[in-house]
Every structure is written in structure tokens, then in C-alpha cells.
Scaffold this motif. Structure first.
Motif, PDB file in Angstrom:
ATOM      1  N   GLY A  92       0.792  -1.067  -0.010  1.00 23.09           N
ATOM      2  CA  GLY A  92      -0.021  -0.021   0.088  1.00 23.09           C
ATOM      3  C   GLY A  92       0.819   1.208  -0.127  1.00 23.09           C
ATOM      4  O   GLY A  92       0.504   2.230  -0.761  1.00 23.09           O
ATOM      5  N   SER A  93       1.844   1.374   0.774  1.00 22.38           N
ATOM      6  CA  SER A  93       2.712   2.416   0.892  1.00 22.38           C
ATOM      7  C   SER A  93       3.582   2.663  -0.481  1.00 22.38           C
ATOM      8  O   SER A  93       3.642   3.870  -1.047  1.00 22.38           O
ATOM      9  N   ILE A  94       3.788   1.682  -1.377  1.00 22.02           N
ATOM     10  CA  ILE A  94       4.401   1.952  -2.525  1.00 22.02           C
ATOM     11  C   ILE A  94       3.511   2.281  -3.526  1.00 22.02           C
ATOM     12  O   ILE A  94       3.896   3.050  -4.113  1.00 22.02           O
ATOM     13  N   ASN A 150      -1.795   1.873 -10.486  1.00 22.59           N
ATOM     14  CA  ASN A 150      -0.596   1.477  -9.431  1.00 22.59           C
ATOM     15  C   ASN A 150      -0.619   0.207  -8.643  1.00 22.59           C
ATOM     16  O   ASN A 150       0.532  -0.354  -8.505  1.00 22.59           O
ATOM     17  N   VAL A 151      -1.709  -0.058  -8.339  1.00 21.84           N
ATOM     18  CA  VAL A 151      -2.052  -1.434  -7.670  1.00 21.84           C
ATOM     19  C   VAL A 151      -1.729  -2.489  -8.458  1.00 21.84           C
ATOM     20  O   VAL A 151      -0.974  -3.397  -8.135  1.00 21.84           O
ATOM     21  N   THR A 192      -5.191  -7.961  -1.034  1.00 18.40           N
ATOM     22  CA  THR A 192      -4.456  -7.248   0.130  1.00 18.40           C
ATOM     23  C   THR A 192      -3.853  -6.129  -0.313  1.00 18.40           C
ATOM     24  O   THR A 192      -3.752  -5.209   0.401  1.00 18.40           O
ATOM     25  N   VAL A 193      -3.457  -5.871  -1.638  1.00 17.25           N
ATOM     26  CA  VAL A 193      -2.884  -4.858  -2.078  1.00 17.25           C
ATOM     27  C   VAL A 193      -3.859  -3.413  -1.811  1.00 17.25           C
ATOM     28  O   VAL A 193      -3.716  -2.338  -1.603  1.00 17.25           O
ATOM     29  N   PHE A 194      -5.099  -3.954  -2.371  1.00 13.74           N
ATOM     30  CA  PHE A 194      -6.325  -2.852  -2.302  1.00 13.74           C
ATOM     31  C   PHE A 194      -6.558  -2.496  -0.886  1.00 13.74           C
ATOM     32  O   PHE A 194      -6.909  -1.290  -0.641  1.00 13.74           O
ATOM     33  N   LYS A 195      -6.494  -3.416   0.068  1.00 16.51           N
ATOM     34  CA  LYS A 195      -6.444  -3.438   1.465  1.00 16.51           C
ATOM     35  C   LYS A 195      -5.631  -2.291   1.773  1.00 16.51           C
ATOM     36  O   LYS A 195      -6.008  -1.409   2.749  1.00 16.51           O
ATOM     37  N   THR A 201      -6.138   1.578   1.124  1.00 18.82           N
ATOM     38  CA  THR A 201      -7.241   2.116   1.574  1.00 18.82           C
ATOM     39  C   THR A 201      -7.033   3.168   2.416  1.00 18.82           C
ATOM     40  O   THR A 201      -7.501   4.375   2.194  1.00 18.82           O
ATOM     41  N   PRO A 202      -6.051   3.119   3.771  1.00 19.65           N
ATOM     42  CA  PRO A 202      -5.804   4.125   4.460  1.00 19.65           C
ATOM     43  C   PRO A 202      -5.239   5.336   3.702  1.00 19.65           C
ATOM     44  O   PRO A 202      -5.250   6.647   4.041  1.00 19.65           O
ATOM     45  N   PHE A 203      -4.314   4.979   2.977  1.00 22.65           N
ATOM     46  CA  PHE A 203      -3.772   5.913   1.966  1.00 22.65           C
ATOM     47  C   PHE A 203      -4.495   7.029   1.069  1.00 22.65           C
ATOM     48  O   PHE A 203      -4.446   7.942   0.600  1.00 22.65           O
ATOM     49  N   LEU A 204      -5.645   6.086   0.613  1.00 25.54           N
ATOM     50  CA  LEU A 204      -6.702   6.763  -0.302  1.00 25.54           C
ATOM     51  C   LEU A 204      -7.315   7.814   0.788  1.00 25.54           C
ATOM     52  O   LEU A 204      -7.771   9.082   0.378  1.00 25.54           O
ATOM     53  N   MET A 205      -7.547   7.403   2.110  1.00 28.37           N
ATOM     54  CA  MET A 205      -8.457   8.363   2.854  1.00 28.37           C
ATOM     55  C   MET A 205      -7.495   9.603   3.132  1.00 28.37           C
ATOM     56  O   MET A 205      -7.882  10.739   3.248  1.00 28.37           O
TER      57      MET A 205
END
Length: 435
Positions: free
Chosen positions: A144-146, A384-385, A399-402, A405-409
Motif C-alpha cells: 500500500g505504501s509503494i 498503480n495497484v 491485500t494490495v487494495f486493502k 485504503t488508508p492512503f486513499l483516505m
């Protein structure tokens, strides 16, 4: 059949072509050419295609595209991106989630040489993901961070998105580059803050790294300093008014190539490979600009932008209500289209509405790019995912989409701040170029 009806059919055909995987450049060319043929005749359609193709490929400002792409490609093959990441990890790796934070920092800095979201995610992902896996980081946080950090490549100058926006709207590339600096740093800070919160709530997902002695940290920073200096010269030179964005791109590409050969970090073969990769990417982007330049006259003849503007004004929901509808439309499109397609297809339609509502065009460029960035990590497309998934082959897509999610917020929060406080985007270009 009215001009408006033909225009709506053309837009429907455009999306249909892209659904069937027709490259966006050729989809726009097909719709623009045959739409003009239907409305104005074959002679006009042919003349517009020829003249717009010539004007696009001879556009002086577009030189920044191949130059900054070459700068990013040389930096990648020469290993300079690895040096950036190692330096970032040495300074922040000892904190919880420090490796993920270092990845975001690495993405932010590499964005200043690549101008591409995908290139940033791939380059930093190849370096960072194996390290995070080795240290026991959670798959969701690491990927997610990448994926989120990679989106900074579309915002932090030299952004390909800003170059295309400037070409489509005839705005200043320099102003747009400068407008992306503070919003890019804001999103970077929000991403790092998100990582800190996740690592605090779930320490096992982001364990601390070993403390690196100060001498080692300074040594690693010294290894990254040549590339950091080139970034400073390119972007700082634009801000100081020493040279234009086009000149900055050429100076940056020349300096990084010279540095790579002096340090013997690349061979003639790897340099040739970087050149070929630059040519392929640049040709694709030039074709996109040509396609957009052929599509735009067709849209103008159909009066779709004008009709859309009248329709939105007649709803009487105010400028910010209209802006919210436009951004909501971008978010929905982001679920199905890649960022580049969204930009070149929608800007000619919505830009006249934005100007009519009295919003600053440069500010809207930043807002639009951030919303498009959000689409890069939004299901089901999330370019990017998919890129990160290609690097982390053993991590499930869910798992990548999960993980993103916090970064989307965090991106939503950053977008709201820039809408509420436009000076975040405008203070730098206004101080440099004036109001």
C-alpha cells in the motif's frame, strides 16, 4: 441528427473503444477524425488531422517530456534510485514503519526526476518490497505504501500530468510545476503520518529497523547527494527564474547522463536501453497529445463543453457544488480508466466550466491531478495497484487494495485541505510569477 447528438455518440464511442483496449491515443484520433468528417466533411477532417499533428510534434514545450523521461530512466538504470532509498531508510528506518516511510520518501524524491507514477512505483517497489518482506512487514502496509507513494510521480514536478494539462489548457508549465510542490509535500507528509498510525496500532506490521550510526547515515546521504543536487538545480533553477522548464529538463538529463558515465554507473549498452525506453514512452505520450488535439476541435464543433456548462449552471448548486459533481465524476471514471486517459479525455470538456465558475486554472490543475492520482489506487482498475502487484507477485490483489485504503483516505484529506486553502497550491507560483 444534431451536432450535440453526434458529439454524445462520439464520446460513447470513445469509451467503448477504450473498453475494448484500443490505445487512448488512437481512440481519440478515430473519434475526432470521423466525428469531424460527419459534421464538417472529409476535407476538413483531413486538414485538421494534418495541421494538429504537425503543431503537436513541433510544440517546443513538449520537449520537457522526453528530457525528464530520460532523466528518470538514466537515474534508474544507474542505480541512483537505490542510493536515494538507502539514504532515506538510514535516517527514518529506526522508527516504527520506518521502511515504509523511507519508501514514500524515496518515491517523493524519485518523482522529481521521473515525472511518472508508474515508473516511480516500479523503481522504488523493486528496491523496497524485498527489504520490507525480509524485515517482516505486513503485506498490506508494504504494498500500500509503494502504490500510494508512486502516485506522487503524477504530482511532484516534473509531472507528465502537468505537462499534458498545460498543453490542453494553454496554461504555463512553469506555474503548474511550482504549484505541485507544496501539495506534493503535503501528501507525502500525510502518507508518512498514515504509516505511523498503522504501525502504532499494529506494531507487527511495521517493525523498527536497526539504528544506523550517524557516520553511516551521512555517508549514504553523500551517495545520494549528486542526484539530489541535480534535482535541486533543475527545480530550483525554474523557481529562481534562471531557466525555463524546457531548459531545466535538458540540463537535468544532461547532468545525470554525465554523472552516470563519470561514476561508471552505466555502460554504453545500458545507456542505449535507456534511450530506447525513453523513445517508446515519449512516442506514446506524443501520440496522446496528437489524439487530444484532433479530438478537441470535434468537441468544440459539437458544443458539448458549452452545453455542459449551461446544464451545471442551471442546477443552481453554486461553484463548489458544481466542483464537487465534477470531482465525483472523476472518482467514478478513475474506477475504470487510467489517469492519462482521464486527463486528456475530460479536461477539454470540464475546463471551460471551471473557468466560467471563476476557479483558478492552475489550482484546478493541481486538484484534477490529485483526483486522478486517487484513481490510480482505486478499485477495480487502480493502475498503480496492478504495477505493485506485478512486483509483489506473491501478494493477493485484495491485500494490495486493502493496503492502499488508508492512503486513499489520506489523499481525500489532502484534497479537502487544498480546496479549503487554495494558497497551498498557489502561494509558490504566485510568489514566483505574480498573481
Amino acid at each position: 441528427m444534431t451536432d450535440l447528438s453526434v458529439g454524445l455518440l462520439g464520446i460513447g464511442g470513445l469509451f467503448l473503444l477504450m473498453i475494448f483496449r484500443t490505445p487512448v491515443a488512437f481512440a481519440m484520433l478515430i473519434v475526432g477524425y470521423f466525428g469531424l468528417w460527419q459534421l464538417e466533411g472529409s476535407r476538413t477532417a483531413g486538414a485538421v488531422t494534418l495541421t494538429e499533428t504537425y503543431s503537436a510534434v513541433t510544440n517546443y514545450n513538449l520537449i520537457v517530456v522526453p528530457m525528464f523521461i530520460l532523466l528518470g530512466n538514466i537515474s534508474s538504470v544507474a542505480g541512483f534510485s537505490r542510493a536515494l532509498y538507502d539514504a532515506a531508510f538510514a535516517w527514518v528506518g529506526r522508527f516504527r514503519g520506518g521502511l515504509a516511510s523511507a519508501s514514500v520518501l524515496g518515491c517523493a524524491v524519485f518523482s522529481a526526476v521521473s515525472g511518472s507514477s508508474v515508473a516511480t512505483a516500479v523503481t522504488i517497489g523493486k528496491v523496497a518490497l524485498p527489504e520490507m518482506k525480509r524485515l517482516g512487514y505486513g503485506d498490506a502496509l508494504s504494498t500500500g505504501s509503494i502504490a500510494a507513494g508512486g502516485t506522487l510521480g503524477f504530482l511532484i514536478p516534473p509531472s507528465t500530468g502537468f505537462v499534458l494539462y498545460a498543453i490542453l489548457t494553454e496554461e504555463s508549465i512553469g506555474r503548474l510545476f511550482m504549484a505541485g510542490i507544496l501539495p506534493g509535500l503535503l501528501l507525502m507528509g500525510l502518507f508518512i503520518g498514515t504509516i505511523a498510525i498503522i504501525a502504532t496500532l499494529s506494531p507487527e506490521t511495521g517493525p523498527r529497523g536497526a539504528r544506523v550510526p550517524l557516520t553511516r547515515r551521512l555517508a549514504l546521504l553523500g551517495r545520494a547527494m549528486p542526484l539530489l543536487s541535480i534535482i535541486g538545480i533543475s527545480i530550483g533553477g525554474i523557481y529562481a527564474g534562471i531557466f525555463t522548464p524546457v531548459e531545466a529538463s535538458a540540463i537535468g538529463a544532461g547532468l545525470v547522463t554525465l554523472l552516470a558515465f563519470v561514476m561508471r554507473a552505466i555502460s554504453l549498452r545500458t545507456f542505449r536501453d535507456a534511450l530506447f525506453e525513453t523513445l517508446k514512452t515519449s512516442a506514446m505520450l506524443y501520440m496522446v497529445v496528437i489524439g487530444a488535439n484532433v479530438l478537441n476541435p470535434f468537441l468544440a464543433v459539437t458544443h458539448i463543453p458549452e452545453t455542459l456548462g449551461h446544464a451545471l449552471v442551471s442546477m443552481e448548486i453554486g461553484p463548489y457544488g458544481t466542483l464537487a459533481l465534477i470531482l465525483l465524476g472523476y472518482i467514478v471514471l478513475g474506477m475504470f480508466l487510467d489517469g492519462l486517459s482521464m486527463l486528456v479525455v475530460t479536461i477539454p470538456i470540464v475546463f471551460p466550466v471551471i473557468v466560467q465558475l471563476g476557479f483558478d486554472p492552475v489550482w484546478f490543475g493541481v486538484v484534477a491531478v490529485i483526483v486522478i492520482e486517487m484513481g490510480m489506487i482505486t478499485p477495480p482498475v487502480g493502475l498503480n495497484v496492478f504495477v505493485v502487484k506485478g512486483v509483489a507477485t506473491d501478494v493477493p490483489m485484495a491485500t494490495v487494495f486493502k493496503g492502499v485504503t488508508p492512503f486513499l483516505m489520506a489523499m481525500v484529506l489532502g484534497l479537502l485541505l487544498i480546496i479549503l486553502f487554495p494558497q497551498i497550491a498557489l502561494i509558490v507560483p504566485n510568489s514566483m510569477f505574480g498573481q
